[in-house]
Design a protein around this motif. Sequence first.
Motif, PDB file in Angstrom:
ATOM      1  N   CYS A 116      -2.868  -3.771  -6.932  1.00 41.31           N
ATOM      2  CA  CYS A 116      -3.552  -5.069  -6.918  1.00 41.31           C
ATOM      3  C   CYS A 116      -3.073  -5.926  -5.758  1.00 41.31           C
ATOM      4  O   CYS A 116      -3.884  -6.567  -5.068  1.00 41.31           O
ATOM      5  N   ALA A 117      -1.760  -5.947  -5.529  1.00 42.50           N
ATOM      6  CA  ALA A 117      -1.204  -6.748  -4.440  1.00 42.50           C
ATOM      7  C   ALA A 117      -1.698  -6.252  -3.086  1.00 42.50           C
ATOM      8  O   ALA A 117      -2.044  -7.055  -2.206  1.00 42.50           O
ATOM      9  N   SER A 118      -1.778  -4.935  -2.898  1.00 35.16           N
ATOM     10  CA  SER A 118      -2.258  -4.391  -1.620  1.00 35.16           C
ATOM     11  C   SER A 118      -3.722  -4.741  -1.383  1.00 35.16           C
ATOM     12  O   SER A 118      -4.121  -5.059  -0.254  1.00 35.16           O
ATOM     13  N   ALA A 129      -5.234  -6.975   1.640  1.00 31.92           N
ATOM     14  CA  ALA A 129      -6.290  -6.413   2.485  1.00 31.92           C
ATOM     15  C   ALA A 129      -7.437  -7.412   2.631  1.00 31.92           C
ATOM     16  O   ALA A 129      -7.920  -7.677   3.744  1.00 31.92           O
ATOM     17  N   VAL A 130      -7.846  -7.996   1.516  1.00 30.16           N
ATOM     18  CA  VAL A 130      -8.917  -9.003   1.548  1.00 30.16           C
ATOM     19  C   VAL A 130      -8.482 -10.218   2.355  1.00 30.16           C
ATOM     20  O   VAL A 130      -9.240 -10.757   3.179  1.00 30.16           O
ATOM     21  N   PHE A 131      -7.246 -10.659   2.141  1.00 31.66           N
ATOM     22  CA  PHE A 131      -6.728 -11.832   2.845  1.00 31.66           C
ATOM     23  C   PHE A 131      -6.697 -11.585   4.353  1.00 31.66           C
ATOM     24  O   PHE A 131      -7.009 -12.488   5.145  1.00 31.66           O
ATOM     25  N   GLY A 170       0.809  -1.210   0.000  1.00 37.00           N
ATOM     26  CA  GLY A 170       0.000   0.000   0.000  1.00 37.00           C
ATOM     27  C   GLY A 170       0.845   1.264   0.000  1.00 37.00           C
ATOM     28  O   GLY A 170       0.635   2.172  -0.815  1.00 37.00           O
ATOM     29  N   PHE A 171       1.796   1.347   0.931  1.00 36.73           N
ATOM     30  CA  PHE A 171       2.682   2.516   0.971  1.00 36.73           C
ATOM     31  C   PHE A 171       3.504   2.636  -0.316  1.00 36.73           C
ATOM     32  O   PHE A 171       3.729   3.743  -0.825  1.00 36.73           O
ATOM     33  N   SER A 172       3.945   1.495  -0.842  1.00 40.43           N
ATOM     34  CA  SER A 172       4.727   1.518  -2.088  1.00 40.43           C
ATOM     35  C   SER A 172       3.878   2.026  -3.247  1.00 40.43           C
ATOM     36  O   SER A 172       4.362   2.799  -4.090  1.00 40.43           O
ATOM     37  N   ALA A 173       2.613   1.602  -3.305  1.00 43.75           N
ATOM     38  CA  ALA A 173       1.722   2.041  -4.375  1.00 43.75           C
ATOM     39  C   ALA A 173       1.504   3.555  -4.314  1.00 43.75           C
ATOM     40  O   ALA A 173       1.513   4.239  -5.349  1.00 43.75           O
ATOM     41  N   VAL A 174       1.317   4.081  -3.100  1.00 46.98           N
ATOM     42  CA  VAL A 174       1.140   5.532  -2.938  1.00 46.98           C
ATOM     43  C   VAL A 174       2.390   6.274  -3.409  1.00 46.98           C
ATOM     44  O   VAL A 174       2.308   7.268  -4.155  1.00 46.98           O
ATOM     45  N   MET A 175       3.559   5.800  -2.985  1.00 47.56           N
ATOM     46  CA  MET A 175       4.811   6.454  -3.388  1.00 47.56           C
ATOM     47  C   MET A 175       5.014   6.380  -4.895  1.00 47.56           C
ATOM     48  O   MET A 175       5.401   7.366  -5.542  1.00 47.56           O
ATOM     49  N   MET A 176       4.750   5.208  -5.470  1.00 51.73           N
ATOM     50  CA  MET A 176       4.919   5.052  -6.911  1.00 51.73           C
ATOM     51  C   MET A 176       3.906   5.903  -7.675  1.00 51.73           C
ATOM     52  O   MET A 176       4.226   6.477  -8.733  1.00 51.73           O
ATOM     53  N   GLY A 186      -0.205  -8.865 -10.296  1.00 50.97           N
ATOM     54  CA  GLY A 186      -0.264  -8.431  -8.896  1.00 50.97           C
ATOM     55  C   GLY A 186      -0.342  -9.609  -7.948  1.00 50.97           C
ATOM     56  O   GLY A 186       0.288  -9.610  -6.882  1.00 50.97           O
ATOM     57  N   PHE A 187      -1.094 -10.635  -8.350  1.00 50.54           N
ATOM     58  CA  PHE A 187      -1.203 -11.854  -7.532  1.00 50.54           C
ATOM     59  C   PHE A 187       0.140 -12.565  -7.444  1.00 50.54           C
ATOM     60  O   PHE A 187       0.565 -12.986  -6.356  1.00 50.54           O
ATOM     61  N   LEU A 188       0.844 -12.693  -8.562  1.00 53.07           N
ATOM     62  CA  LEU A 188       2.152 -13.364  -8.571  1.00 53.07           C
ATOM     63  C   LEU A 188       3.182 -12.582  -7.761  1.00 53.07           C
ATOM     64  O   LEU A 188       3.971 -13.171  -7.010  1.00 53.07           O
ATOM     65  N   TYR A 189       3.172 -11.255  -7.900  1.00 52.89           N
ATOM     66  CA  TYR A 189       4.101 -10.414  -7.136  1.00 52.89           C
ATOM     67  C   TYR A 189       3.806 -10.533  -5.644  1.00 52.89           C
ATOM     68  O   TYR A 189       4.724 -10.627  -4.812  1.00 52.89           O
ATOM     69  N   GLY A 190       2.510 -10.539  -5.302  1.00 51.31           N
ATOM     70  CA  GLY A 190       2.123 -10.684  -3.896  1.00 51.31           C
ATOM     71  C   GLY A 190       2.505 -12.038  -3.334  1.00 51.31           C
ATOM     72  O   GLY A 190       2.976 -12.138  -2.194  1.00 51.31           O
TER      73      GLY A 190
END
Length: 307
Positions: free
Chosen positions: A188-190, A194-196, A43-49, A74-78
């Motif tokens: 997508c990963a964040s 979050a859901v998990f 999440g923080f990375s997505a905001v920064m990016m 996003g699923f594979l990266y996560g």
Amino acid sequence: MNNFKGILFAIISSATFGLVPLFSLIPLQAGMSSSSILFYRMGFSAVMMGLLNLCLRKQFKIPVRSLGMVVILGFLYGCTSMWLLLSYNYIPTGLATTVHFLYPLVVTLSMVFLFKETNSIWIFVSIVMSLCGVALMVSSDGTAVNASRGLFYVGITVFSYAFYIVGVMKSKASKIDSMVLTFYVLCCASIIFAVFSFVTAGQIEPIRDGYLLGDFLLLALLPTVVSNLTLILAIKNIGSTMTSILGSMEPLTAVLIGVLHFDEDFTWSTLVGLLLVIISVVIVILQSKKAASKVNNVVEVSEDMNI
């Protein structure tokens, strides 16, 4: 000057990515769940990016037909981040990062068997060499809680990250700007974590103090945003092959942090095993580059004949 800058960017990229264990273990040892840790990191990375893309005036619009592939990436990266984090509970962080560094082997094998690319016998020699290197590192380590489980977990990351790389190279997502694609992958990963977190624990665990907040911000900034940005800059200056070779700083950094900060064992067997893994990956990268050059030469000859 471009070569110097490219080499510097590549070293920064791989070295900062090697800092993942340093910042990940702090919240893990504080009792936070893996899913919450990864939600904050992504999440923080997505905001920064996202802010960085805004500053660079990037276009966030992507083709609708690419959305499905972006979610898969996003699923594979996560998955890569989750299983690598879980492996830290069972094997030393240096060993985990070194095994994860085997993903170029799987990328190469995937290109051979799925896309019919040709490669030399050196590829299979490098596979044997890398397996011997990992075996030496495992046998020399006396701090592993459950080595087989840890190796299984980090082994998943080798395949998930390799398929992520292949997906980026060969899918429709390859036409999306790298930095914009990274932003959407992190988003997508964040969301996935979050859901998990809500499914498994009923909540996303709160950040309890300023120390953990600072740790999460550094985890998002250095091994994710800075690493990805300098990787792109390195490829533009010195190309993907040299950048990949200099990626060997990643396991070296993780091993040094494990020894100096987490008091993990470091023996001659560990050193030999680490060098075998790095050499095997360098062989794969060089052989892949050689195979790609042959294909390009054939294409150029064919075009000349057509003219």
